[in-house]
Design a protein around this motif. Structure first.
Motif, PDB file in Angstrom:
ATOM      1  N   VAL A 108     -35.355  14.021  52.878  1.00  0.00           N
ATOM      2  CA  VAL A 108     -34.086  13.509  53.417  1.00  0.00           C
ATOM      3  C   VAL A 108     -33.828  14.224  54.742  1.00  0.00           C
ATOM      4  O   VAL A 108     -33.938  15.447  54.811  1.00  0.00           O
ATOM      5  N   TYR A 109     -33.532  13.465  55.769  1.00  0.00           N
ATOM      6  CA  TYR A 109     -33.168  14.100  57.037  1.00  0.00           C
ATOM      7  C   TYR A 109     -31.800  13.610  57.498  1.00  0.00           C
ATOM      8  O   TYR A 109     -31.379  12.500  57.159  1.00  0.00           O
ATOM      9  N   ALA A 110     -31.105  14.459  58.230  1.00  0.00           N
ATOM     10  CA  ALA A 110     -29.769  14.128  58.729  1.00  0.00           C
ATOM     11  C   ALA A 110     -29.879  13.523  60.120  1.00  0.00           C
ATOM     12  O   ALA A 110     -30.695  13.957  60.934  1.00  0.00           O
ATOM     13  N   GLU A 111     -29.053  12.518  60.360  1.00  0.00           N
ATOM     14  CA  GLU A 111     -29.078  11.822  61.645  1.00  0.00           C
ATOM     15  C   GLU A 111     -27.641  11.632  62.125  1.00  0.00           C
ATOM     16  O   GLU A 111     -26.804  11.118  61.383  1.00  0.00           O
ATOM     17  N   VAL A 112     -27.364  12.043  63.357  1.00  0.00           N
ATOM     18  CA  VAL A 112     -26.006  11.877  63.885  1.00  0.00           C
ATOM     19  C   VAL A 112     -25.734  10.397  64.125  1.00  0.00           C
ATOM     20  O   VAL A 112     -26.648   9.603  64.326  1.00  0.00           O
ATOM     21  N   THR A 113     -24.457  10.012  64.085  1.00  0.00           N
ATOM     22  CA  THR A 113     -24.051   8.631  64.334  1.00  0.00           C
ATOM     23  C   THR A 113     -23.071   8.625  65.507  1.00  0.00           C
ATOM     24  O   THR A 113     -22.574   9.683  65.910  1.00  0.00           O
ATOM     25  N   PRO A 114     -22.752   7.462  66.044  1.00  0.00           N
ATOM     26  CA  PRO A 114     -21.762   7.403  67.126  1.00  0.00           C
ATOM     27  C   PRO A 114     -20.372   7.876  66.694  1.00  0.00           C
ATOM     28  O   PRO A 114     -19.544   8.202  67.529  1.00  0.00           O
ATOM     29  N   ASN A 115     -20.161   7.896  65.375  1.00  0.00           N
ATOM     30  CA  ASN A 115     -18.874   8.362  64.848  1.00  0.00           C
ATOM     31  C   ASN A 115     -18.989   9.855  64.545  1.00  0.00           C
ATOM     32  O   ASN A 115     -19.731  10.257  63.646  1.00  0.00           O
ATOM     33  N   PRO A 116     -18.261  10.722  65.261  1.00  0.00           N
ATOM     34  CA  PRO A 116     -18.386  12.176  65.051  1.00  0.00           C
ATOM     35  C   PRO A 116     -17.976  12.643  63.651  1.00  0.00           C
ATOM     36  O   PRO A 116     -18.335  13.740  63.236  1.00  0.00           O
ATOM     37  N   ALA A 117     -17.252  11.803  62.926  1.00  0.00           N
ATOM     38  CA  ALA A 117     -16.820  12.180  61.571  1.00  0.00           C
ATOM     39  C   ALA A 117     -17.849  11.793  60.513  1.00  0.00           C
ATOM     40  O   ALA A 117     -17.689  12.117  59.337  1.00  0.00           O
ATOM     41  N   VAL A 118     -18.909  11.088  60.924  1.00  0.00           N
ATOM     42  CA  VAL A 118     -19.885  10.565  59.956  1.00  0.00           C
ATOM     43  C   VAL A 118     -21.292  11.059  60.266  1.00  0.00           C
ATOM     44  O   VAL A 118     -21.736  11.018  61.406  1.00  0.00           O
ATOM     45  N   MET A 119     -21.977  11.516  59.226  1.00  0.00           N
ATOM     46  CA  MET A 119     -23.386  11.900  59.338  1.00  0.00           C
ATOM     47  C   MET A 119     -24.193  10.992  58.403  1.00  0.00           C
ATOM     48  O   MET A 119     -23.746  10.673  57.295  1.00  0.00           O
ATOM     49  N   LYS A 120     -25.358  10.587  58.874  1.00  0.00           N
ATOM     50  CA  LYS A 120     -26.229   9.701  58.108  1.00  0.00           C
ATOM     51  C   LYS A 120     -27.377  10.520  57.518  1.00  0.00           C
ATOM     52  O   LYS A 120     -28.041  11.262  58.234  1.00  0.00           O
ATOM     53  N   PHE A 121     -27.592  10.399  56.204  1.00  0.00           N
ATOM     54  CA  PHE A 121     -28.660  11.128  55.525  1.00  0.00           C
ATOM     55  C   PHE A 121     -29.699  10.113  55.045  1.00  0.00           C
ATOM     56  O   PHE A 121     -29.431   9.317  54.146  1.00  0.00           O
ATOM     57  N   VAL A 122     -30.870  10.154  55.675  1.00  0.00           N
ATOM     58  CA  VAL A 122     -31.888   9.122  55.469  1.00  0.00           C
ATOM     59  C   VAL A 122     -32.986   9.607  54.533  1.00  0.00           C
ATOM     60  O   VAL A 122     -33.547  10.686  54.726  1.00  0.00           O
ATOM     61  N   SER A 123     -33.294   8.795  53.514  1.00  0.00           N
ATOM     62  CA  SER A 123     -34.341   9.118  52.551  1.00  0.00           C
ATOM     63  C   SER A 123     -35.634   8.396  52.917  1.00  0.00           C
ATOM     64  O   SER A 123     -35.605   7.361  53.586  1.00  0.00           O
ATOM     65  N   ASN A 124     -36.756   8.934  52.466  1.00  0.00           N
ATOM     66  CA  ASN A 124     -38.044   8.276  52.695  1.00  0.00           C
ATOM     67  C   ASN A 124     -38.306   7.173  51.675  1.00  0.00           C
ATOM     68  O   ASN A 124     -39.343   6.529  51.698  1.00  0.00           O
ATOM     69  N   LYS A 125     -37.340   6.957  50.762  1.00  0.00           N
ATOM     70  CA  LYS A 125     -37.490   5.901  49.763  1.00  0.00           C
ATOM     71  C   LYS A 125     -36.202   5.091  49.664  1.00  0.00           C
ATOM     72  O   LYS A 125     -35.115   5.593  49.933  1.00  0.00           O
ATOM     73  N   ARG A 126     -36.348   3.852  49.255  1.00  0.00           N
ATOM     74  CA  ARG A 126     -35.183   2.977  49.056  1.00  0.00           C
ATOM     75  C   ARG A 126     -34.355   3.512  47.896  1.00  0.00           C
ATOM     76  O   ARG A 126     -34.899   3.843  46.844  1.00  0.00           O
TER      77      ARG A 126
END
Length: 298
Positions: A108-126
């Motif tokens: 799982v890696y963290a990815e910033v979003t255009p919204n400073p209050a929101v962070m996206k956590f992306v998994s390598n699996k669905r």
């Protein structure tokens, strides 16, 4: 055959008592909050039949039990110890460890979003078959992952889609201080093979989608707008940790109403994106059929 003895040990928590065995019990460490979670432990299941047992912990050479307030340990500890001795000396199984799920290889890696209050956590699996949005813990009855995330005091909202989790935070915390903690929590949750969204909720969503598909008949213009949003807008919005849904089209004012979810909901830059991105695209592709796009935050 081994003969088991149990020693009762007091812990720092008055609600938890430790029952230490004189022989090795299990290889791993296990925690069960209820009888349903204890499917792989016949011993834990039996202990949950005692009405005062709240949590069962099984470790290498001890069993720790957390009680509800309806009793004091002083009144029941000897009875519980005796029950454990009898169970163990009868050679009954403690934990069926071969049935325990092995951790899955999840990143799982963290990815910033255009919204400073929101962070996206992306998994390598669905992780989910559709989008799910939870504004609070009461809405998250069908998602164990969302419920547990709401236990973090800084978590405001949770949005799930395909292979990622968008977490919206309150201003009390900064992402630089909490991102690692949230990322590791999500990774461990997924690696343990836990259910992200209940099967009941998934089936319900499928039925609702099918019903809506049968009931809603869009006019040609609305269908054209939906197709454009699906093909051109949704992938870009999803990459930012959000989602966009078509709400309605008002022919008289030529207004398109959409719902923004996840990172897009309440995002300071969403108005700019809406006006200079989505609205411009629809005007270019639809001609004079579209005059304005209005967003409703999900």
């Amino acid at each position: 055959m081994k003969e088991y003895n149990i020693t009762v040990i007091v812990t720092n928590n008055p609600k938890i008592l430790k029952f230490e065995a004189n022989h090795f019990l299990v290889k791993g460490n296990y925690e069960y909050k209820n009888i349903d979670e204890a499917k792989n432990s016949p011993l834990a299941q039996q202990l949950f039949y005692l009405p005062f047992i709240k949590t069962v912990y099984v470790s290498s050479n001890f069993i720790a039990l957390e009680r509800f307030d309806i009793v004091e340990w002083e009144d029941v500890k000897d009875e519980v110890a005796q029950q454990l001795v009898e169970y163990l000396n009868a050679g009954e199984p403690i934990v069926n460890e071969e049935e325990t799920k092995k951790k899955q290889p999840i990143t799982v890696y963290a990815e910033v979003t255009p919204n400073p209050a929101v962070m996206k956590f992306v998994s390598n699996k669905r992780i989910v078959p559709a989008t799910y949005e939870f504004k609070n813990i009461d809405e998250a009855t069908d998602s164990q992952l969302a419920r547990e995330l709401f236990h973090f005091p800084f978590v405001k909202e949770v949005f799930l889609d395909e292979n990622y989790v968008s977490v919206s935070k309150y201003d009390v915390a900064e992402w630089e201080d909490i991102t690692m903690e949230v990322r590791e929590f999500i990774r461990d949750f997924l690696a343990d093979g836990k259910e992200v969204v209940s099967q009941t909720a998934i089936e319900k969503a499928k039925e609702t989608a099918a019903q809506q598909g049968n009931q809603v008949q869009y006019d040609d213009t609305s269908q054209q707008i939906i197709d454009i949003l699906e093909e051109y807008v949704k992938p870009a919005v999803a990459s930012d940790g959000g989602n966009i849904l078509f709400q309605s089209y008002e022919a008289e004012s030529k207004t398109v109403n959409v719902v923004l979810q996840g990172a897009c909901s309440g995002c300071p830059s969403s108005t700019f994106t809406l006006k200079n991105g989505i609205e411009t695209m629809l005007k270019n592709m639809m001609g004079d059929k579209v005059n304005e796009v209005v967003a409703i935050n999900g």
